[in-house]
Design a protein around this motif. Structure first.
Motif, PDB file in Angstrom:
ATOM      1  N   ASP A  34      -1.502 -10.107  -8.130  1.00 29.07           N
ATOM      2  CA  ASP A  34      -1.407  -9.164  -9.244  1.00 29.07           C
ATOM      3  C   ASP A  34      -1.397  -7.707  -8.798  1.00 29.07           C
ATOM      4  O   ASP A  34      -1.328  -6.816  -9.634  1.00 29.07           O
ATOM      5  N   VAL A  35      -1.482  -7.459  -7.505  1.00 30.80           N
ATOM      6  CA  VAL A  35      -1.516  -6.093  -6.981  1.00 30.80           C
ATOM      7  C   VAL A  35      -0.127  -5.727  -6.467  1.00 30.80           C
ATOM      8  O   VAL A  35       0.439  -6.431  -5.621  1.00 30.80           O
ATOM      9  N   ALA A  36       0.410  -4.643  -6.973  1.00 33.06           N
ATOM     10  CA  ALA A  36       1.732  -4.185  -6.544  1.00 33.06           C
ATOM     11  C   ALA A  36       1.681  -3.728  -5.091  1.00 33.06           C
ATOM     12  O   ALA A  36       0.688  -3.135  -4.653  1.00 33.06           O
ATOM     13  N   LEU A  37       2.735  -4.001  -4.365  1.00 34.44           N
ATOM     14  CA  LEU A  37       2.799  -3.562  -2.974  1.00 34.44           C
ATOM     15  C   LEU A  37       2.663  -2.048  -2.868  1.00 34.44           C
ATOM     16  O   LEU A  37       2.071  -1.536  -1.924  1.00 34.44           O
ATOM     17  N   ALA A  38       3.178  -1.343  -3.847  1.00 33.60           N
ATOM     18  CA  ALA A  38       3.137   0.124  -3.837  1.00 33.60           C
ATOM     19  C   ALA A  38       1.736   0.679  -4.093  1.00 33.60           C
ATOM     20  O   ALA A  38       1.508   1.871  -3.900  1.00 33.60           O
ATOM     21  N   ALA A  39       0.801  -0.168  -4.475  1.00 33.51           N
ATOM     22  CA  ALA A  39      -0.564   0.294  -4.749  1.00 33.51           C
ATOM     23  C   ALA A  39      -1.256   0.774  -3.472  1.00 33.51           C
ATOM     24  O   ALA A  39      -2.187   1.577  -3.539  1.00 33.51           O
ATOM     25  N   GLU A  42       2.052   0.715   3.320  1.00 30.69           N
ATOM     26  CA  GLU A  42       2.431  -0.413   4.175  1.00 30.69           C
ATOM     27  C   GLU A  42       1.440  -0.557   5.335  1.00 30.69           C
ATOM     28  O   GLU A  42       1.053  -1.661   5.699  1.00 30.69           O
ATOM     29  N   ARG A  43       1.021   0.559   5.865  1.00 32.97           N
ATOM     30  CA  ARG A  43       0.058   0.541   6.967  1.00 32.97           C
ATOM     31  C   ARG A  43      -1.251  -0.131   6.544  1.00 32.97           C
ATOM     32  O   ARG A  43      -1.820  -0.917   7.298  1.00 32.97           O
ATOM     33  N   GLU A  44      -1.745   0.164   5.324  1.00 32.77           N
ATOM     34  CA  GLU A  44      -2.985  -0.465   4.850  1.00 32.77           C
ATOM     35  C   GLU A  44      -2.834  -1.974   4.736  1.00 32.77           C
ATOM     36  O   GLU A  44      -3.746  -2.722   5.100  1.00 32.77           O
ATOM     37  N   TRP A  45      -1.701  -2.421   4.205  1.00 34.32           N
ATOM     38  CA  TRP A  45      -1.460  -3.863   4.076  1.00 34.32           C
ATOM     39  C   TRP A  45      -1.472  -4.524   5.455  1.00 34.32           C
ATOM     40  O   TRP A  45      -2.145  -5.537   5.667  1.00 34.32           O
ATOM     41  N   VAL A  46      -0.723  -3.950   6.389  1.00 37.75           N
ATOM     42  CA  VAL A  46      -0.603  -4.525   7.732  1.00 37.75           C
ATOM     43  C   VAL A  46      -1.954  -4.518   8.443  1.00 37.75           C
ATOM     44  O   VAL A  46      -2.340  -5.515   9.069  1.00 37.75           O
ATOM     45  N   ALA A  63       2.208  -9.003   4.950  1.00 38.30           N
ATOM     46  CA  ALA A  63       0.754  -8.886   4.991  1.00 38.30           C
ATOM     47  C   ALA A  63       0.114  -9.429   3.723  1.00 38.30           C
ATOM     48  O   ALA A  63      -0.878 -10.153   3.791  1.00 38.30           O
ATOM     49  N   ARG A  64       0.686  -9.090   2.569  1.00 38.63           N
ATOM     50  CA  ARG A  64       0.130  -9.600   1.316  1.00 38.63           C
ATOM     51  C   ARG A  64       0.224 -11.111   1.278  1.00 38.63           C
ATOM     52  O   ARG A  64      -0.736 -11.794   0.909  1.00 38.63           O
ATOM     53  N   ALA A  65       1.352 -11.661   1.686  1.00 39.20           N
ATOM     54  CA  ALA A  65       1.518 -13.120   1.711  1.00 39.20           C
ATOM     55  C   ALA A  65       0.485 -13.762   2.638  1.00 39.20           C
ATOM     56  O   ALA A  65      -0.088 -14.811   2.305  1.00 39.20           O
TER      57      ALA A  65
END
Length: 69
Positions: A34-39, A42-46, A63-65
């Motif tokens: 439910d969290v948008a990737l843009a939230a 990219e660095r934080e996700w990775v 990363a999210r997956a």
């Protein structure tokens, strides 16, 4: 709020570092669907995928997956 802070809150951790001590079966975050990737950047996700799961990812989507499954 940073992504790692969000993940720690979801698992009721007092500190971000507590994420590293959770059992492997608790290192999945289905709520991230439910969290948008843009939230988050990219660095934080990775970095979150690396910190929590020890997985190298090359994009926010990967990363999210990784964090979800």
């Amino acid at each position: 709020m940073e992504l790692l802070e969000l993940l720690a809150r979801q698992k009721h951790c007092n500190y971000i570092s507590d994420l590293r001590f959770l059992p492997k079966t608790s290192l999945y975050f289905p709520q991230l669907r439910d969290v948008a990737l843009a939230a988050f950047s990219e660095r934080e996700w990775v970095e979150a995928a690396w910190y929590v799961r020890g997985k190298i990812t090359h994009s926010a989507a990967q990363a999210r997956a990784c964090l979800i499954a």
